[in-house]
Design a protein around this motif. Structure first.
Motif, PDB file in Angstrom:
ATOM      1  N   HIS A 526      21.712  58.098 -12.486  1.00  0.00           N
ATOM      2  CA  HIS A 526      21.838  57.978 -13.932  1.00  0.00           C
ATOM      3  C   HIS A 526      20.559  58.463 -14.600  1.00  0.00           C
ATOM      4  O   HIS A 526      19.460  58.197 -14.110  1.00  0.00           O
ATOM      5  CB  HIS A 526      22.165  56.544 -14.349  1.00  0.00           C
ATOM      6  N   GLU A 527      20.725  59.183 -15.668  1.00  0.00           N
ATOM      7  CA  GLU A 527      19.589  59.739 -16.394  1.00  0.00           C
ATOM      8  C   GLU A 527      19.394  58.992 -17.708  1.00  0.00           C
ATOM      9  O   GLU A 527      20.348  58.466 -18.290  1.00  0.00           O
ATOM     10  CB  GLU A 527      19.806  61.233 -16.658  1.00  0.00           C
ATOM     11  N   THR A 528      18.149  58.942 -18.155  1.00  0.00           N
ATOM     12  CA  THR A 528      17.829  58.354 -19.454  1.00  0.00           C
ATOM     13  C   THR A 528      17.129  59.404 -20.305  1.00  0.00           C
ATOM     14  O   THR A 528      16.715  60.460 -19.803  1.00  0.00           O
ATOM     15  CB  THR A 528      16.916  57.120 -19.293  1.00  0.00           C
ATOM     16  N   ASP A 529      16.986  59.079 -21.574  1.00  0.00           N
ATOM     17  CA  ASP A 529      16.356  60.028 -22.488  1.00  0.00           C
ATOM     18  C   ASP A 529      14.844  60.073 -22.323  1.00  0.00           C
ATOM     19  O   ASP A 529      14.202  61.020 -22.767  1.00  0.00           O
ATOM     20  CB  ASP A 529      16.692  59.655 -23.946  1.00  0.00           C
ATOM     21  N   GLU A 544      17.614  55.852 -10.937  1.00  0.00           N
ATOM     22  CA  GLU A 544      17.300  56.600 -12.164  1.00  0.00           C
ATOM     23  C   GLU A 544      16.822  57.999 -11.790  1.00  0.00           C
ATOM     24  O   GLU A 544      15.971  58.155 -10.906  1.00  0.00           O
ATOM     25  CB  GLU A 544      16.228  55.859 -12.947  1.00  0.00           C
TER      26      GLU A 544
END
Length: 684
Positions: A526-529, A544
Motif C-alpha cells: 500500500h502506498e501513501t502520499d 508500506e
C-alpha cells in the motif's frame, strides 16, 4: 551451635524446610556451615505457579525487552560480586576458580542480553526464509517459533554453583520461559546467595524463577508436555532421569550434559623447545588444577606421541611441583580442596579402580602437603597423573572418570591412532589439539568431530588470546554425543531455540506477512502520499511501499560508474570479450543498479532517517543492458526498536526495507534488503 538453614524460593516467597535437612560443610576446614532441605515444598504447585504466573508475564515481553532485563540483572549482580567471592571460598575454590564461576556466569547474562539484537522486537521469532509453495506465489510457507508454555527445570552439578545456574537461566529467560533451579545440594549455599540477589533486584517478572536447595526427588512426576528439563552431572544419573516415565509419555525435551573423558592431543610435529610444547604442558596443568579438576570439561586423557612421553612426563612433573595446594584464601595457593569429603572419597575410589590397569607416575594420594589447612579435615587431594603404556588393551582410562585432579598420559604412534584413542572416550564434551601443523589439525578435527561437542586447536598464533580447553563459550554449543549426554546448551541463538516451539505456517504472502509482522514478497503493498523517508519510526507500516520514478540505463552510465568505482571488469567495458559468457552485450554493474535504485528511492532532504545501516542480503537476478529501463518498489519489511543507551541518546529504531528493482517488463533484476536507522517521535 545451630547451623544456618538454607531457604528455598517457591511460589513467590522464601520457604524453610520443615525438617533440618542435609548438613553442608566448608570444604577447606571440614566445619559444618549450613543445612539444606526441601521438606514441605509442593513441587506440583511450584510448577503450576511457573506456568500460570511466570510464563504469561515473560511471554508478554518482546525479545528486546527480555534482553534488556538480562542486562540489568547482570549489572546488578556484578556490583555484588565480592560478597559472592567470600562464600565461594567455602567450596574450596581459589579466586581464579571463583572468577570462572561467578563472573563467567554473569558474563553469560551479558552475552545473552546482547543476543537480543539477533531477534525481532516481537514475542516470537521468524525462522529462516519463506518457502514458495505455488507457481504464482499466492501460497507460501514459513516457520515461526514461539515460547513453550511450560517451565524449564534445571538440575545442576555441584562444581559451578553460579555459572551452572546463570548460563541456563540466561537462555530460558531470553526465550520467555520461566525456570525452577535445582542446584546440587553440596554447594547450593553459594547458589542461594546469588539467587537472593536476583530476587532482591526486582528485575524479573513474578514467577520467572524458583529455587530448590534441598532434594527435588519426585519433581519429574509433575512435568507436562510444554516443559523442558536440563541436567548437568554424572552420565548414570542423567540416564536414569532421562528414562523417567513422564519424560517419555509427555515427550518432554531433556537436555543432558554429562561428565566425559575429554582429551588433549599433542601433534606429532611438536617437539620440546617449540612454543606449542610449552602451550600443551601449560594447558594440561591448568585443566588438572583449576577447580581441583572438578570440571565436566577437564582433561582426563593426555594423548602424546610415544617418543615424547618421557618429555611430557618430566615437564608435567616440574610444573606440578610448583603447584601450591591449601586454603584458597592464602595468596600463594593455586589449588584448593575438592568440594567435600564425600567427593574426595569418591575420587579416591575411582583412582583405585584406574590403578588396576595403569600406574601413577606423578603425585601420591597419601603423601602430600597443604598450606594453611589440615589435609585430613579438608577435602584435599593432590594432582595425580597415570601412565597407560597399552591404551588399546587397558581401556579403563577410556571408561572410568575420577572427577578431580586426575589424568592419564596415553602414548600413540600415528595420527590415526590419536584419533582412534580420542574416539574411545565414546563421546566427549571437548577435545583439544596442540599442533603447529594445520594439516595435522585438519586431519584430527575431521576424524574426531563426530565424537566431540567442541574441538579446540591451539598453536602459538592463538594461545595468548585463547579461552582454553575447559571454557565453554556462550555463543558456541556446550555438550557432546554419547557418554557426554547427547545434548547441547548455549550456542547463541541455537540455545534459545531449545525453549521455543517451531511451527510451520502456510497461507498467502499477505496473511503470512500479517502473522509474522515481516513483509513477504508477493504480499499486498500500500502506498501513501507521504514519502516513507519523511516518516518517523512509529508511523511506518509493514507493507508500506514507495514506487519510484524510472531510469533508462545508458552506456555512459556504465562508463561513468566504472570511472568512479574503478571496476573495469571486462563484461562491463569490453563488448568484444563476451564470447562464451552469458552476456549479449556490455552489462551494467550490479552495484550501479543498486546505487541507481538508491538514487531513485532516497528523499534527499533532512528528515527522520538518520543513516544507512547496511545491507542484509542482495541478489542480481537479471542482466541490465543499455537501453533497459529500471524502477524500484521500496517496501517496509520489518521494524526493530532500539533502546536509548543514555538519557541524551536519540530514540530510534532500525527499519528493514525490501528493495525490488524491476525492468520495463516488470521482471525483477535486483532484490535487496537494506537497513536504515530512523528517528522516533518520542525523545523522552
Amino acid at each position: 551451635m545451630s547451623l544456618t538453614k538454607l531457604e528455598n524460593y517457591a511460589e513467590g516467597k522464601w520457604v524453610s524446610s520443615a525438617a533440618e535437612g542435609e548438613t553442608l560443610y566448608n570444604a577447606v576446614t571440614g566445619d559444618a556451615i549450613y543445612t539444606a532441605g526441601s521438606q514441605g515444598l509442593d513441587f506440583g504447585a511450584m510448577m503450576q505457579y511457573a506456568r500460570k504466573v511466570g510464563g504469561p508475564a515473560l511471554r508478554k515481553l518482546t525479545f528486546q525487552q527480555r534482553g534488556l532485563m538480562l542486562k540489568a540483572l547482570a549489572m546488578h549482580l556484578l556490583e555484588r560480586k565480592e560478597y559472592f567471592y567470600t562464600i565461594s571460598a567455602y567450596t574450596g575454590a581459589t579466586r581464579a576458580d571463583s572468577w570462572v564461576d561467578i563472573e563467567g556466569g554473569i558474563g553469560n547474562l551479558f552475552t545473552y542480553a546482547s543476543l537480543r539484537r539477533q531477534f525481532p522486537d516481537e514475542r516470537f521469532y521468524v525462522d529462516g526464509d519463506a518457502a514458495k509453495l505455488s507457481k504464482n506465489n499466492t501460497f507460501i510457507g514459513h516457520h515461526i517459533m514461539v515460547p513453550r508454555e511450560g517451565v524449564a527445570i534445571h538440575i545442576n552439578a555441584f562444581n559451578f554453583p553460579v555459572w551452572g545456574m546463570l548460563e541456563k537461566i540466561a537462555v530460558n529467560l531470553l526465550a520467555g520461559v520461566p525456570a525452577i533451579v535445582k542446584p546440587a545440594t553440596l554447594t547450593s549455599y553459594l547458589t542461594e546467595v546469588v539467587f537472593r540477589e536476583i530476587i532482591r533486584s526486582g528485575i524479573l517478572p513474578e514467577g520467572s524463577l524458583q529455587l530448590i536447595c534441598g532434594s527435588a526427588r519426585g519433581i519429574l512426576d509433575n512435568i507436562e508436555t510444554q516443559d523442558v528439563v536440563t541436567f548437568t552431572g554424572s552420565a548414570s544419573t542423567g540416564r536414569m532421569l532421562k528414562s523417567h516415565p513422564r519424560i517419555l509419555s509427555e515427550a518432554v525435551p531433556f537436555n543432558m550434559e554429562a561428565d566425559s573423558l575429554n582429551c588433549c592431543i599433542l601433534g606429532t610435529d611438536v617437539q620440546p623447545g617449540m612454543p606449542e610444547f610449552d602451550i600443551f604442558i601449560k594447558e594440561v596443568v591448568r585443566e588438572i588444577t583449576t577447580k581441583a579438576g572438578q570440571k565436566c570439561t577437564a582433561i582426563r586423557r593426555i594423548i602424546v606421541p610415544a617418543d615424547r612421553v618421557e618429555d611430557v612426563q618430566i615437564a608435567l612433573g616440574k610444573r606440578l611441583q610448583t603447584n601450591v595446594m591449601g586454603d584458597p584464601s592464602i595468596k600463594e595457593v593455586r589449588m584448593g580442596p575438592l568440594a567435600g569429603i564425600s567427593q574426595r572419597n569418591e575420587v579416591r575410589e575411582k583412582v583405585q579402580q584406574l590403578a588396576r590397569t595403569q600406574s601413577i607416575v606423578i603425585g601420591n594420594p597419601d603423601n602430600f602437603e597443604v598450606l594453611g589447612a589440615d589435609k585430613e579435615k579438608g577435602a584435599f587431594l593432590p594432582p595425580l597423573i597415570f601412565l597407560n603404556t597399552d591404551p588399546f588393551t587397558n581401556t579403563d582410562c577410556h571408561n572410568i572418570e575420577a572427577f578431580g585432579p586426575v589424568s592419564t598420559i596415553i602414548p600413540y604412534d600415528t595420527t590415526d591412532d590419536a584419533i582412534t584413542l580420542a574416539r574411545m572416550g565414546m563421546g566427549s564434551l571437548v577435545c583439544s589439539v596442540v599442533t603447529a601443523d594445520d594439516d595435522i589439525a585438519r586431519e584430527i578435527v575431521l576424524g574426531a568431530a563426530s565424537m566431540h561437542g567442541r574441538i579446540l586447536v591451539l598453536n602459538n598464533d592463538c594461545a595468548k588470546e585463547s579461552t582454553g580447553h575447559g571454557s565453554p563459550m556462550p555463543l558456541l554449543v556446550h555438550g557432546g554425543p554419547g557418554r557426554a549426554g547427547g545434548g547441547e546448551e548455549m550456542g547463541g541463538k541455537r540455545g534459545v531455540m531449545h525453549y521455543l516451539q517451531r511451527t510451520a505456517i502456510q497461507g498467502s504472502p499477505t496473511t503470512i506477512g500479517r502473522i509474522t509482522n515481516v513483509y513477504q514478497q508477493g504480499g499486498k503493498q500500500h502506498e501513501t502520499d507521504v514519502h516513507p523517508f519523511k516518516k518517523h519510526f512509529e508511523d511506518l507500516q509493514i507493507g508500506e511501499t514507495l514506487t519510484t520514478a524510472k531510469h533508462t540505463v545508458s552506456e555512459t552510465d556504465i562508463t561513468n560508474f566504472a570511472n568512479v568505482s574503478g571496476d573495469n571488469f571486462y563484461a562491463h567495458m569490453d563488448a568484444t570479450s563476451l564470447e562464451g559468457t552469458i552476456f549479449t552485450g556490455r552489462v551494467a554493474h550490479g552495484y550501479f543498479v543498486l546505487s541507481k535504485a538508491a538514487g531513485l528511492f532516497v528523499d534527499a532532504k533532512k528528515g527522520p532517517v538518520l543513516l544507512n545501516y547496511g545491507i542484509d542480503e542482495c541478489r542480481f537476478t537479471k542482466p541490465v543492458y543499455p537501453g533497459m529501463t529500471i524502477g524500484v518498489r521500496l517496501t517496509v519489511k520489518e521494524k526493530i526498536a532500539q533502546e536509548k543507551k543514555t538519557p541524551e541518546d536519540i530514540a530510534k529504531g532500525i527499519v528493514k526495507w525490501l528493495v525490488d528493482v524491476y525492468d520495463e517488463t516488470g521482471e525483477t533484476v535486483a532484490i535487496a534488503t537494506i537497513l536504515t536507522m530512523v528517528k522516533m517521535k518520542d525523545q523522552g
